[in-house]
Write a protein that holds these residues in place. Structure first.
Motif, PDB file in Angstrom:
ATOM      1  N   ARG A   1      -8.078 135.871  94.066  1.00 42.26           N
ATOM      2  CA  ARG A   1      -7.278 135.634  95.260  1.00 42.26           C
ATOM      3  C   ARG A   1      -7.951 136.155  96.531  1.00 42.26           C
ATOM      4  O   ARG A   1      -7.829 135.571  97.587  1.00 42.26           O
ATOM      5  CB  ARG A   1      -5.929 136.319  95.071  1.00 42.26           C
TER       6      ARG A   1
ATOM      7  N   TRP B   1      -8.587 131.308 103.287  1.00 41.84           N
ATOM      8  CA  TRP B   1      -7.236 131.125 103.792  1.00 41.84           C
ATOM      9  C   TRP B   1      -7.190 130.304 105.077  1.00 41.84           C
ATOM     10  O   TRP B   1      -6.232 129.568 105.300  1.00 41.84           O
ATOM     11  CB  TRP B   1      -6.562 132.483 103.996  1.00 41.84           C
ATOM     12  N   GLU B   2      -8.193 130.443 105.924  1.00 45.28           N
ATOM     13  CA  GLU B   2      -8.184 129.666 107.170  1.00 45.28           C
ATOM     14  C   GLU B   2      -8.239 128.170 106.877  1.00 45.28           C
ATOM     15  O   GLU B   2      -7.506 127.376 107.471  1.00 45.28           O
ATOM     16  CB  GLU B   2      -9.327 130.104 108.079  1.00 45.28           C
TER      17      GLU B   2
ATOM     18  N   SER C   1      -4.839 127.113 105.301  1.00 42.43           N
ATOM     19  CA  SER C   1      -3.776 126.989 106.310  1.00 42.43           C
ATOM     20  C   SER C   1      -3.943 125.716 107.129  1.00 42.43           C
ATOM     21  O   SER C   1      -2.965 125.004 107.385  1.00 42.43           O
ATOM     22  CB  SER C   1      -3.771 128.208 107.222  1.00 42.43           C
TER      23      SER C   1
ATOM     24  N   ARG D   1       1.611 131.566 104.691  1.00 40.79           N
ATOM     25  CA  ARG D   1       1.121 132.652 105.564  1.00 40.79           C
ATOM     26  C   ARG D   1       1.494 134.025 105.016  1.00 40.79           C
ATOM     27  O   ARG D   1       0.724 134.974 105.133  1.00 40.79           O
ATOM     28  CB  ARG D   1       1.642 132.463 106.980  1.00 40.79           C
TER      29      ARG D   1
ATOM     30  N   GLU E   1      -0.859 134.674 102.200  1.00 38.56           N
ATOM     31  CA  GLU E   1      -2.162 134.979 102.794  1.00 38.56           C
ATOM     32  C   GLU E   1      -2.192 136.425 103.304  1.00 38.56           C
ATOM     33  O   GLU E   1      -3.148 137.157 103.049  1.00 38.56           O
ATOM     34  CB  GLU E   1      -2.459 134.024 103.944  1.00 38.56           C
TER      35      GLU E   1
ATOM     36  N   ARG F   1      -4.689 139.333 101.997  1.00 39.79           N
ATOM     37  CA  ARG F   1      -5.585 140.068 102.910  1.00 39.79           C
ATOM     38  C   ARG F   1      -5.325 141.570 102.828  1.00 39.79           C
ATOM     39  O   ARG F   1      -6.252 142.375 102.816  1.00 39.79           O
ATOM     40  CB  ARG F   1      -5.432 139.553 104.335  1.00 39.79           C
TER      41      ARG F   1
END
Length: 133
Positions: free
Chosen positions: A80, A85-86, A89, A105, A108, A112
């Motif tokens: 993970r 993630w960018e 998204s 989000r 995410e 992070r």
């Protein structure tokens, strides 16, 4: 070690069920963290009143695989903390509702945080406790 374990499982599965089923098994094992992301989005979206449709789940999983693996190379498990993630998204905005995107989000942000915690302490972050809705 995971690569050799995946190869060993794949070889044994090929002998038992054939090439295609063995390849599906190895893919499933190597994408467990990606599947967990989709499951988390599914549950959170459902609890938020905007459940994912089967096609949305399929496309989200496909996006996760495409941004995490070169081609269809499932020889190494994706964790993970290395998910892009960018990209997810940006791509998911085209298929998910705003409420569903809030779920992505949140997952995410948790991933992070877990990664920063792991880097700072050298141990995995404690699991998130889900609030009762």
């Amino acid at each position: 070690h995971e690569r050799s374990l995946a190869a060993e499982i794949g070889n044994k599965a090929r002998m038992l069920v054939g090439d295609r089923a063995a390849a599906e098994l190895v893919e499933t094992l190597m994408t467990l963290d990606l599947r967990a992301v989709v499951d988390s989005v599914r549950v959170d979206s459902y609890l938020s009143g905007a459940p994912l449709q089967p096609e949305q789940e399929r496309r989200l999983m496909q996006m996760l695989k495409e941004t995490s693996f070169p081609g269809d190379d499932f020889r190494q498990r994706v964790r993970r903390e290395v998910i892009d993630w960018e990209s997810i998204s940006a791509l998911a905005q085209g298929i998910l509702s705003p409420t569903q995107m809030t779920s992505v989000r949140a997952i995410e942000a948790k991933a992070r945080f877990d990664n920063m915690y792991r880097l700072a302490t050298g141990v995995a972050a404690p699991p998130r406790i889900q609030p009762i809705r």
